[in-house]
Design an enzyme around this catalytic site. Sequence first.
Site, PDB file in Angstrom:
ATOM      1  N   ASP A 106       0.833  -1.209   0.000  1.00  0.00           N
ATOM      2  CA  ASP A 106       0.000   0.000   0.000  1.00  0.00           C
ATOM      3  C   ASP A 106       0.868   1.258   0.000  1.00  0.00           C
ATOM      4  O   ASP A 106       0.549   2.260  -0.645  1.00  0.00           O
ATOM      5  CB  ASP A 106      -0.934  -0.017   1.218  1.00  0.00           C
ATOM      6  CG  ASP A 106      -1.837  -1.238   1.212  1.00  0.00           C
ATOM      7  OD1 ASP A 106      -2.336  -1.597   0.131  1.00  0.00           O
ATOM      8  OD2 ASP A 106      -2.016  -1.850   2.281  1.00  0.00           O
TER       9      ASP A 106
ATOM     10  N   HIS B 236      -5.526  -3.594   5.340  1.00  0.00           N
ATOM     11  CA  HIS B 236      -5.164  -3.896   3.953  1.00  0.00           C
ATOM     12  C   HIS B 236      -6.353  -4.415   3.161  1.00  0.00           C
ATOM     13  O   HIS B 236      -6.393  -5.553   2.720  1.00  0.00           O
ATOM     14  CB  HIS B 236      -3.999  -4.905   3.903  1.00  0.00           C
ATOM     15  CG  HIS B 236      -3.596  -5.248   2.498  1.00  0.00           C
ATOM     16  ND1 HIS B 236      -3.012  -4.324   1.642  1.00  0.00           N
ATOM     17  CD2 HIS B 236      -3.723  -6.383   1.773  1.00  0.00           C
ATOM     18  CE1 HIS B 236      -2.797  -4.878   0.474  1.00  0.00           C
ATOM     19  NE2 HIS B 236      -3.224  -6.136   0.518  1.00  0.00           N
TER      20      HIS B 236
HETATM   21  N1  LIG Z   1      -0.571  -8.519   1.678  1.00  0.00           N
HETATM   22  C1  LIG Z   1      -0.603  -8.092   0.436  1.00  0.00           C
HETATM   23  O1  LIG Z   1      -0.350  -6.910   0.182  1.00  0.00           O
HETATM   24  C2  LIG Z   1      -0.923  -9.019  -0.683  1.00  0.00           C
HETATM   25  C3  LIG Z   1      -1.416 -10.276  -0.440  1.00  0.00           C
HETATM   26  N2  LIG Z   1      -1.699 -11.143  -1.445  1.00  0.00           N
HETATM   27  C4  LIG Z   1      -2.227 -12.474  -1.091  1.00  0.00           C
HETATM   28  O2  LIG Z   1      -1.174 -13.434  -1.125  1.00  0.00           O
HETATM   29  C5  LIG Z   1      -1.734 -14.746  -1.302  1.00  0.00           C
HETATM   30  C6  LIG Z   1      -0.958 -15.524  -2.340  1.00  0.00           C
HETATM   31  O3  LIG Z   1      -1.089 -14.948  -3.597  1.00  0.00           O
HETATM   32  P1  LIG Z   1      -0.375 -15.611  -4.892  1.00  0.00           P
HETATM   33  O4  LIG Z   1       1.024 -15.934  -4.589  1.00  0.00           O
HETATM   34  O5  LIG Z   1      -0.678 -14.755  -6.039  1.00  0.00           O
HETATM   35  O6  LIG Z   1      -1.203 -16.993  -5.022  1.00  0.00           O
HETATM   36  P2  LIG Z   1      -0.772 -18.319  -5.768  1.00  0.00           P
HETATM   37  O7  LIG Z   1      -1.982 -19.167  -5.903  1.00  0.00           O
HETATM   38  O8  LIG Z   1      -0.016 -17.990  -7.001  1.00  0.00           O
HETATM   39  O9  LIG Z   1       0.251 -18.994  -4.758  1.00  0.00           O
HETATM   40  C7  LIG Z   1      -0.134 -19.470  -3.521  1.00  0.00           C
HETATM   41  C8  LIG Z   1       0.748 -20.640  -3.165  1.00  0.00           C
HETATM   42  O10 LIG Z   1       0.355 -21.109  -1.878  1.00  0.00           O
HETATM   43  C9  LIG Z   1       0.463 -22.509  -1.904  1.00  0.00           C
HETATM   44  N3  LIG Z   1      -0.326 -23.094  -0.815  1.00  0.00           N
HETATM   45  C10 LIG Z   1      -1.659 -23.270  -0.726  1.00  0.00           C
HETATM   46  N4  LIG Z   1      -1.981 -23.866   0.435  1.00  0.00           N
HETATM   47  C11 LIG Z   1      -0.821 -24.043   1.101  1.00  0.00           C
HETATM   48  C12 LIG Z   1      -0.495 -24.599   2.355  1.00  0.00           C
HETATM   49  N5  LIG Z   1      -1.426 -25.109   3.158  1.00  0.00           N
HETATM   50  N6  LIG Z   1       0.799 -24.641   2.712  1.00  0.00           N
HETATM   51  C13 LIG Z   1       1.751 -24.137   1.900  1.00  0.00           C
HETATM   52  N7  LIG Z   1       1.505 -23.590   0.713  1.00  0.00           N
HETATM   53  C14 LIG Z   1       0.234 -23.562   0.308  1.00  0.00           C
HETATM   54  C15 LIG Z   1      -0.005 -22.921  -3.288  1.00  0.00           C
HETATM   55  O11 LIG Z   1       0.427 -24.232  -3.616  1.00  0.00           O
HETATM   56  C16 LIG Z   1       0.622 -21.843  -4.131  1.00  0.00           C
HETATM   57  O12 LIG Z   1       1.901 -22.216  -4.594  1.00  0.00           O
HETATM   58  C17 LIG Z   1      -3.206 -14.511  -1.654  1.00  0.00           C
HETATM   59  O13 LIG Z   1      -3.998 -14.742  -0.519  1.00  0.00           O
HETATM   60  C18 LIG Z   1      -3.252 -13.038  -2.034  1.00  0.00           C
HETATM   61  O14 LIG Z   1      -4.517 -12.477  -1.843  1.00  0.00           O
HETATM   62  C19 LIG Z   1      -1.475 -10.807  -2.754  1.00  0.00           C
HETATM   63  C20 LIG Z   1      -0.955  -9.566  -3.056  1.00  0.00           C
HETATM   64  C21 LIG Z   1      -0.683  -8.558  -2.065  1.00  0.00           C
HETATM   65  O1  LIG Z   2      -5.817  -7.261  -4.381  1.00  0.00           O
HETATM   66  C1  LIG Z   2      -5.533  -8.398  -3.966  1.00  0.00           C
HETATM   67  O2  LIG Z   2      -6.338  -9.287  -3.805  1.00  0.00           O
HETATM   68  C2  LIG Z   2      -4.109  -8.657  -3.613  1.00  0.00           C
HETATM   69  C3  LIG Z   2      -3.647  -7.608  -2.697  1.00  0.00           C
HETATM   70  O3  LIG Z   2      -3.837  -7.676  -1.510  1.00  0.00           O
HETATM   71  C4  LIG Z   2      -3.093  -6.386  -3.295  1.00  0.00           C
HETATM   72  O4  LIG Z   2      -2.720  -6.368  -4.471  1.00  0.00           O
HETATM   73  O5  LIG Z   2      -3.017  -5.386  -2.570  1.00  0.00           O
END
Ligand SMILES: NC(=O)C1=CN([C@@H]2O[C@H](COP(=O)(O)OP(=O)(O)OC[C@H]3O[C@@H](n4cnc5c(N)ncnc54)[C@H](O)[C@@H]3O)[C@@H](O)[C@H]2O)C=CC1
Ligand SMILES: O=C([O-])CC(=O)C(=O)O
Length: 342
Positions: free
Chosen positions: A175, A202
Amino acid sequence: MFARKVTTSVLGAAQRRTFSASASNLTKVAVLGAAGGIGQPLSLLLKLNPRVSELALYDIKGAPGVAADISHINTKSTVKGYEAGDEIKECLKGAEIVLIPAGVPRKPGMTRDDLFNTNGSIVRDLAKAAAESCPDANILIISNPVNSTVPITAEVFKSKGVYNPKRLFGVTTLDVVRASRFISQLKSTDPANENITVVGGHSGATIVPLLSQAGYTLEGAERDEYVKRVQFGGDEVVQAKGGAGSATLSMAMAGARFAESLLKAAQGQKGVIEPTYVDSPLYKDQGVTYFASNVELGPNGVEKIHPVGKVSEHEQGLLDVCLKDLKTNIEKGEKWVKENMN
Ligand SMILES: NC(=O)C1=CN([C@@H]2O[C@H](COP(=O)(O)OP(=O)(O)OC[C@H]3O[C@@H](n4cnc5c(N)ncnc54)[C@H](O)[C@@H]3O)[C@@H](O)[C@H]2O)C=CC1
Ligand SMILES: O=C([O-])CC(=O)C(=O)O
């Protein structure tokens, strides 16, 4: 003691400056969800960080492959991949920092809260493993909805009698990165020189950029569009990816930046400040027990939680809405995990 400077061409000047360390301060860092969209580039950036001595990559699928690939990069740290099951214990043992991007991302039309049911269980289970194997580690929650997954993690650690509020962080760095980049686009400034404080949580209206504290006074539609872009920047990426996930590369950079700040602070650097979502006293009197504001980091994790400070009347209005939503998100996480601890 020798100290060496390492520079990399994949990061900007501001990041490059921070990537130097003395060989005496080296650390094990674990990434849970390491084979995912965020996990892979995040692991790559951590491999480039000489403050990291050991990189432990865990995922329910694909982590050994990612680890083998990254391990060929010619920096000193060792890299090992771990698969589902008992291997998580070895992955976490001795970790000082645990980054958790495990979980499902949004598709167009979804809110972060729509991820609650799936990601709540994933984060709960990984938090249990961390509470058992590395109770003193810094836990960095990336999985959404962060406003709820952080309280879920706290309750798990409390249930095991090992909760330390100074060591649990919701990563809200993206953010701040967006707020700084978007104002630089409006004002034609160098984004590396912008550092807009963002407080709250967030998701949507809980994300509150405090432009006035950086000396900016946007008005009317320009102000509203800026605030909306910061609050819904994630949606911009979700839409553009058209069903293939949400922000991964910018998030990896933001997660690596936050981890680097923690490492610097752990290794003795003073005055390291990052906004992050923590167990916070700032609005506890209003029932809001977690809140993101500027936090000074230190060897024990949270060193000092800075108050929000002076805000404009408009920003106060945004904060009022934020607090109401945050309270709901926090209570939802706490209630769910208490009813679903096993
Ligand atoms: N805090 C923030 O600012 C942000 C948070 N996110 C969040 O991050 C998370 C991940 O996003 P991506 O990497 O794009 O998703 P993705 O689907 O590409 O990767 C997630 C990974 O987690 C793994 N996974 C699922 N269950 C698991 C478990 N029990 N133990 C270990 N690994 C496991 C999957 O196999 C996969 O490799 C989402 O919840 C998304 O909303 C995304 C962007 C920004
Ligand atoms: O928008 C989403 O779901 C992933 C996230 O948290 C971000 O990009 O800030």
